[in-house]
Design a protein around this motif. Structure first.
Motif, PDB file in Angstrom:
ATOM      1  N   UNK A 193       0.884  -1.170   0.224  1.00  0.00           N
ATOM      2  CA  UNK A 193       0.013  -0.162  -0.122  1.00  0.00           C
ATOM      3  C   UNK A 193       0.792   1.274  -0.039  1.00  0.00           C
ATOM      4  N   UNK A 194       2.003   1.314   0.424  1.00  0.00           N
ATOM      5  CA  UNK A 194       2.825   2.431   0.903  1.00  0.00           C
ATOM      6  C   UNK A 194       4.280   2.387   0.007  1.00  0.00           C
ATOM      7  N   UNK A 195       4.359   1.277  -0.782  1.00  0.00           N
ATOM      8  CA  UNK A 195       5.528   1.140  -1.747  1.00  0.00           C
ATOM      9  C   UNK A 195       6.963   1.197  -0.965  1.00  0.00           C
ATOM     10  N   UNK A 196       6.810   0.934   0.461  1.00  0.00           N
ATOM     11  CA  UNK A 196       8.078   0.943   1.046  1.00  0.00           C
ATOM     12  C   UNK A 196       8.356   2.404   1.885  1.00  0.00           C
ATOM     13  N   UNK A 197       7.665   3.257   1.678  1.00  0.00           N
ATOM     14  CA  UNK A 197       7.531   4.365   2.273  1.00  0.00           C
ATOM     15  C   UNK A 197       7.747   4.390   3.853  1.00  0.00           C
ATOM     16  N   UNK A 198       8.690   5.069   4.603  1.00  0.00           N
ATOM     17  CA  UNK A 198       8.735   4.858   6.146  1.00  0.00           C
ATOM     18  C   UNK A 198       7.647   5.348   6.776  1.00  0.00           C
ATOM     19  N   UNK A 199       7.272   4.694   7.863  1.00  0.00           N
ATOM     20  CA  UNK A 199       5.866   5.050   8.620  1.00  0.00           C
ATOM     21  C   UNK A 199       6.296   6.555   9.153  1.00  0.00           C
ATOM     22  N   UNK A 200       5.460   7.370   9.559  1.00  0.00           N
ATOM     23  CA  UNK A 200       5.412   8.754  10.351  1.00  0.00           C
ATOM     24  C   UNK A 200       5.438   8.406  11.475  1.00  0.00           C
ATOM     25  N   UNK A 201       6.418   8.560  12.484  1.00  0.00           N
ATOM     26  CA  UNK A 201       6.613   8.344  13.884  1.00  0.00           C
ATOM     27  C   UNK A 201       5.429   9.059  14.747  1.00  0.00           C
ATOM     28  N   UNK A 202       4.743   8.782  15.596  1.00  0.00           N
ATOM     29  CA  UNK A 202       3.730   9.461  16.481  1.00  0.00           C
ATOM     30  C   UNK A 202       4.377  10.205  17.512  1.00  0.00           C
ATOM     31  N   UNK A 203       5.711   9.722  17.943  1.00  0.00           N
ATOM     32  CA  UNK A 203       6.526  10.129  19.005  1.00  0.00           C
ATOM     33  C   UNK A 203       6.134  11.642  19.094  1.00  0.00           C
ATOM     34  N   UNK A 204       5.672  12.236  20.393  1.00  0.00           N
ATOM     35  CA  UNK A 204       5.691  13.682  20.658  1.00  0.00           C
ATOM     36  C   UNK A 204       4.515  14.405  19.804  1.00  0.00           C
ATOM     37  N   UNK A 205       3.936  13.699  18.870  1.00  0.00           N
ATOM     38  CA  UNK A 205       2.776  14.187  17.928  1.00  0.00           C
ATOM     39  C   UNK A 205       1.208  14.100  18.596  1.00  0.00           C
ATOM     40  N   UNK A 206       0.229  14.967  18.265  1.00  0.00           N
ATOM     41  CA  UNK A 206      -1.215  14.502  18.498  1.00  0.00           C
ATOM     42  C   UNK A 206      -1.451  13.443  17.280  1.00  0.00           C
ATOM     43  N   UNK A 207      -1.758  12.567  17.563  1.00  0.00           N
ATOM     44  CA  UNK A 207      -2.297  11.585  16.530  1.00  0.00           C
ATOM     45  C   UNK A 207      -3.773  11.245  16.606  1.00  0.00           C
ATOM     46  N   UNK A 208      -4.285  11.515  15.465  1.00  0.00           N
ATOM     47  CA  UNK A 208      -5.644  11.522  15.117  1.00  0.00           C
ATOM     48  C   UNK A 208      -5.852   9.993  14.328  1.00  0.00           C
ATOM     49  N   UNK A 209      -6.614   9.207  14.970  1.00  0.00           N
ATOM     50  CA  UNK A 209      -6.852   7.955  14.377  1.00  0.00           C
ATOM     51  C   UNK A 209      -8.384   7.679  13.951  1.00  0.00           C
ATOM     52  N   UNK A 210      -8.100   7.323  12.521  1.00  0.00           N
ATOM     53  CA  UNK A 210      -9.629   7.508  11.801  1.00  0.00           C
ATOM     54  C   UNK A 210      -9.824   6.135  11.450  1.00  0.00           C
TER      55      UNK A 210
END
Length: 233
Positions: free
Chosen positions: A113-130
């Protein structure tokens, strides 16, 4: 409340989430159905969009019975249903082995689905889960727990529809919950959509690529504002 399709649900959800734009959140979609809902949210907030991949760990000879779930991350997070594991007498090493199998499938899905792109780290972020809706909330609960363990500063759960009891329970599992409809007579998530067709692999890939190419998408840098929106609980 009914939605024409997942995209319309996402646009309505985005309108409720605009107050979070100032904190520069990252939006995580639960695939597959959560992706077309999350896309309008990420576009409205100018936020990075990533997947949060969760796989159920099925019991031996009873794959629909969950021993727990494994959630991708660095490191991956395993959420174990201790009561089920104890009741079935499953040794810990077997849970670990079955979780490893599901983690391998997560790797395959991210590559597809993401063709090997690295995940976006949630550390220190506001993470909105949908997601496109909640039935029991088990998968969402595992995802929220994993985001917390991964260092998300705040976790916001955003879904178009959920039964009141599931929404109430999940409000205790994160910092904010935004639900457009909590019908007393729930039935199923699909009952609240005119178009609830299955989302294919190609569509998931295309939606994520469309967002990646948007010129107004925020970079994944961290900004810690002085204020945050009122909690929608």
């Amino acid at each position: 409340m009914r939605f024409r399709d997942r995209a319309e649900a996402g646009r309505q959800l985005a309108a409720r989430l605009l107050a979070w734009k100032a904190v520069r959140p990252v939006v995580f979609a639960l695939p597959r159905g959560g992706v077309p809902v999350a896309l309008p949210v990420a576009e409205a907030l100018g936020a990075p969009l990533d997947l949060l991949l969760v796989r159920k760990i099925g019991a031996p000879d009873q794959p629909e019975l969950a021993l727990g779930a494994v959630v991708e991350g660095t490191p991956p997070q395993t959420v174990v249903n201790e009561e089920v594991v104890a009741a079935l007498g499953i040794p810990p090493e077997q849970v670990v082995a079955r979780a490893a199998d599901q983690l391998a499938e997560i790797g395959r899905q991210r590559l597809l689905w993401l063709q090997g792109r690295a995940p976006v780290p949630p550390h220190g972020r506001t993470a909105i889960l949908v997601d496109d809706g909640i039935a029991t909330g088990a998968t969402v609960r595992a995802a929220l727990l994993a985001l917390g363990r991964a260092g998300a500063a705040r976790r916001v759960l955003a879904v178009p529809v959920a039964p009141p009891e599931a929404a109430a329970a999940l409000r205790e599992a994160c910092e904010a919950v935004v639900v457009l409809a909590e019908p007393a007579h729930f039935g199923s998530v699909g009952a609240f959509y005119d178009d609830f067709r299955q989302i294919g692999d190609a569509e998931v890939t295309a939606l994520l690529e469309r967002h990646r190419l948007r010129p107004d998408r925020q970079d994944p840098g961290i900004r810690r504002p002085d204020n945050e929106p009122e909690r929608d609980r």
